[in-house]
Scaffold this motif. Structure first.
Motif, PDB file in Angstrom:
ATOM      1  N   GLU A 282       0.814  -1.231   0.000  1.00 41.43           N
ATOM      2  CA  GLU A 282       0.000   0.000   0.000  1.00 41.43           C
ATOM      3  C   GLU A 282       0.841   1.272   0.000  1.00 41.43           C
ATOM      4  OE1 GLU A 282      -3.349   0.608   0.128  1.00 41.43           O
ATOM      5  OE2 GLU A 282      -4.324  -1.041   1.167  1.00 41.43           O
TER       6      GLU A 282
ATOM      7  N   ILE B 287      -0.074   5.302  -1.004  1.00 45.73           N
ATOM      8  CA  ILE B 287      -0.218   6.279   0.078  1.00 45.73           C
ATOM      9  C   ILE B 287       0.697   7.474  -0.184  1.00 45.73           C
ATOM     10  CG2 ILE B 287       0.207   6.679   2.536  1.00 45.73           C
ATOM     11  CD1 ILE B 287      -0.645   3.708   2.989  1.00 45.73           C
TER      12      ILE B 287
ATOM     13  N   TYR C 120      -1.382   4.455  11.726  1.00 40.22           N
ATOM     14  CA  TYR C 120      -2.152   3.702  10.735  1.00 40.22           C
ATOM     15  C   TYR C 120      -3.259   2.991  11.495  1.00 40.22           C
ATOM     16  CZ  TYR C 120      -3.345   0.236   7.156  1.00 40.22           C
ATOM     17  OH  TYR C 120      -4.007  -0.547   6.232  1.00 40.22           O
TER      18      TYR C 120
ATOM     19  N   ARG D  48     -12.361   1.785   7.764  1.00 42.22           N
ATOM     20  CA  ARG D  48     -11.227   1.975   6.851  1.00 42.22           C
ATOM     21  C   ARG D  48     -10.143   2.776   7.571  1.00 42.22           C
ATOM     22  NH1 ARG D  48     -15.669   3.349   3.708  1.00 42.22           N
ATOM     23  NH2 ARG D  48     -15.067   5.527   3.754  1.00 42.22           N
TER      24      ARG D  48
ATOM     25  N   THR E 265      -6.852   9.280   4.142  1.00 42.53           N
ATOM     26  CA  THR E 265      -7.873   8.294   4.462  1.00 42.53           C
ATOM     27  C   THR E 265      -8.032   7.330   3.294  1.00 42.53           C
ATOM     28  OG1 THR E 265     -10.135   7.979   5.255  1.00 42.53           O
ATOM     29  CG2 THR E 265      -9.818   9.699   3.609  1.00 42.53           C
ATOM     30  N   LYS E 266      -8.339   6.094   3.635  1.00 39.91           N
ATOM     31  CA  LYS E 266      -8.596   5.097   2.594  1.00 39.91           C
ATOM     32  C   LYS E 266     -10.067   5.194   2.222  1.00 39.91           C
ATOM     33  CE  LYS E 266      -7.449   0.558   1.054  1.00 39.91           C
ATOM     34  NZ  LYS E 266      -6.656  -0.633   1.336  1.00 39.91           N
TER      35      LYS E 266
ATOM     36  N   TRP F 164      -6.479   6.097  -1.860  1.00 40.40           N
ATOM     37  CA  TRP F 164      -6.159   6.964  -0.734  1.00 40.40           C
ATOM     38  C   TRP F 164      -6.411   8.416  -1.110  1.00 40.40           C
ATOM     39  CZ3 TRP F 164      -4.924   5.241   4.049  1.00 40.40           C
ATOM     40  CH2 TRP F 164      -4.652   3.882   4.167  1.00 40.40           C
TER      41      TRP F 164
END
Length: 150
Positions: free
Chosen positions: A18, A22, A52, A60, A84-85, A91
């Motif tokens: 990820e 990000i 995180y 989420r 934020t996801k 993202w």
């Protein structure tokens, strides 16, 4: 201030797969093996994931990235980005700036926590999510209202 960073650093980390998404959503650029928000910083140490976890209870995660340096952040010596996801899996950058963000127990729209933006001194701005952006709402020091020096 160091205690805040230590407590944030103790949080979980995003899956390594990820991280590039990000960093890109935060507006970071790659410099060798490091990702940086301030590409002009001559001695950039690179971004760190300091938090995180799900901050607003929507299932989420959010992530707070930080980096050190005086070139872009001046006397605060630190910069941050909060992302934020989204439900789509991507993202989205919610806010960024100079200072050290600390999520508070008080909340704004959609359950997002207020953020105290620490730095030098004894009176810090607190930003609240209004549904579109994090905006300055008040000033506090150790949970008590204060007035910043002029």
């Amino acid at each position: 201030m160091l205690a805040i960073l230590a407590s944030l650093a103790a949080a979980a980390s995003p899956p390594p797969v990820e991280l590039p998404a990000i960093y890109k959503a935060a507006g970071a650029t790659r410099r060798g093996a490091k990702w940086v928000l301030c590409a002009e910083e001559p001695n950039a140490e690179g971004l760190r994931v300091d938090l995180y976890r799900d901050l607003n209870g929507d299932g989420r995660p959010e992530v707070i990235l930080t980096e050190s340096g005086t070139f872009c952040y001046g006397r605060d010596e630190a910069g941050f980005a909060l992302l934020t996801k989204e439900a789509s899996g991507g993202w989205r950058l919610m806010t960024s700036g100079s200072g050290i963000p600390e999520p508070l127990k008080t909340k704004g729209a959609a359950g997002y926590p207020d953020l105290s933006i620490g730095g030098p001194g004894f009176c810090f701005p607190v930003q609240r999510w209004n549904g579109r952006e994090y905006a300055n709402q008040r000033f506090e020091y150790e949970g008590k209202p204060c007035r910043p020096a002029r």
